[in-house]
Design an enzyme around this catalytic site. Sequence first.
Site, PDB file in Angstrom:
ATOM      1  N   GLN A   1       0.827  -1.200   0.000  1.00 55.99           N
ATOM      2  CA  GLN A   1       0.000   0.000   0.000  1.00 55.99           C
ATOM      3  C   GLN A   1       0.863   1.251   0.000  1.00 55.99           C
ATOM      4  O   GLN A   1       1.594   1.501   0.950  1.00 55.99           O
ATOM      5  CB  GLN A   1      -0.902  -0.031   1.240  1.00 55.99           C
TER       6      GLN A   1
ATOM      7  N   TYR B   1       0.602   4.694   0.492  1.00 59.35           N
ATOM      8  CA  TYR B   1      -0.140   5.850   0.975  1.00 59.35           C
ATOM      9  C   TYR B   1       0.787   6.860   1.665  1.00 59.35           C
ATOM     10  O   TYR B   1       1.018   7.949   1.180  1.00 59.35           O
ATOM     11  CB  TYR B   1      -1.219   5.416   1.978  1.00 59.35           C
TER      12      TYR B   1
ATOM     13  N   GLU C   1     -10.269  -2.124   4.959  1.00 60.04           N
ATOM     14  CA  GLU C   1      -9.246  -2.574   5.907  1.00 60.04           C
ATOM     15  C   GLU C   1      -9.836  -2.805   7.288  1.00 60.04           C
ATOM     16  O   GLU C   1      -9.294  -3.579   8.089  1.00 60.04           O
ATOM     17  CB  GLU C   1      -8.128  -1.532   5.982  1.00 60.04           C
TER      18      GLU C   1
END
Length: 406
Positions: free
Chosen positions: A127, A129, A245
């Site tokens: 991920q 981010y 999530e």
Amino acid sequence: MKSSVEEFRNEVRAWLKEHLRGRFAELKGAGGPGREHEAFAERLAWERHMAAHGWTCVGWPEEYGGRGASLAEQVAFHEEYALADAPARVNHIGEQLLGPTLIAYGTQEQKRRFLPKIVAVEELWCQGYSEPDAGSDLANVRTRAELREGAWAVDGQKTWTSLAHESQWCFVVARTEPGSRRHAGLSYLLVPMQQPGVEVRPITQLTGTSEFNEVFFDGARTDAAHVVGEVGDGWRIAMATLGFERGVSTLGQQVGFRRELEALIAMARRNGTFDDPLIRDRLTRSWIGLETMRATALRTMDGVTAGAPGPEASIGKIFWATWHRELGELAMEVCGGSSMYGGGMYRGGVTSAGGTPAATAEPYELDDWQRLFLFSRADTIYAGSNEIQRNIIAERVLGLPREARA
């Protein structure tokens, strides 16, 4: 007459009992928080074994390779998996985060290209981010992407990227509109990791392990079609991923929490600290908190199941993160002086003049309670810090005025 959920639970339990043996028996309990490096290749083989028998992505619709399991069945699966002490999953980010995002927002071509590889555990995902200046405040993303000759060229830096060193792909939030600010002008891109222009540097944690990484993009390329949702709509897609999530796998996580709490209570009884009324009170409060956590998680699952995760999921995240961090602190109280054995993360007293470990210092071997305490310090930071979760709850759940920003 048994319900379908009970039958499903019994099927999961029986399969795990039959297959967590032989070459996989030694994997029981492997790879938990702070120990993601343990037996990674063997855990990958185990998960591919699960895929071959139809036990990955159980909550996905059947048309995408899942079992179409109901919410109650998914809860049963994750609970039984945790109760069996099965190894930590290596495909969590692909299965629980990206996959549901693609099912909800991806194009048909994206679904055909990526979903089967996730189901089969043939491609692992990370991920992209957080950044050095955009951790909790994700809207401050500076990584940029520009369309050049039919492909996105990505430049920037991501940090705290879990398992980037093991992943083939990364979903990246990047700024695709020059001059845009905050939530506007962001896009959600799918970027291959194994290419020139991508550098992964491990970050050593307090536990001495390196689950997290820095990732540097220097002209890394990905196909123009590898944008999920519309160009510039990346914030909405990224928030949906964070909602997924908070999904049903957290119920399995709570089984692990319960096992930790029960072990801590047993240790308190053995070493006599259970007789301390303050310790006993804190253990009782931990038990009450765990029961409340489960009830809260079940109450907020409807939005996840419907494919439109709501901001209410932030309530569960802030609850379990704070609870688990406090359990680590309580464990040190129960352990007493033994929690300090070794004098820190490095043995041998080999330090530089400034007190930092010298290059020749050896990593200190932690016991399970020390590892729990150290790693749980990150619980209230990763997957959205407590401060940001409070803002989300205040603004998007309670409807309070937005926080003043410069």
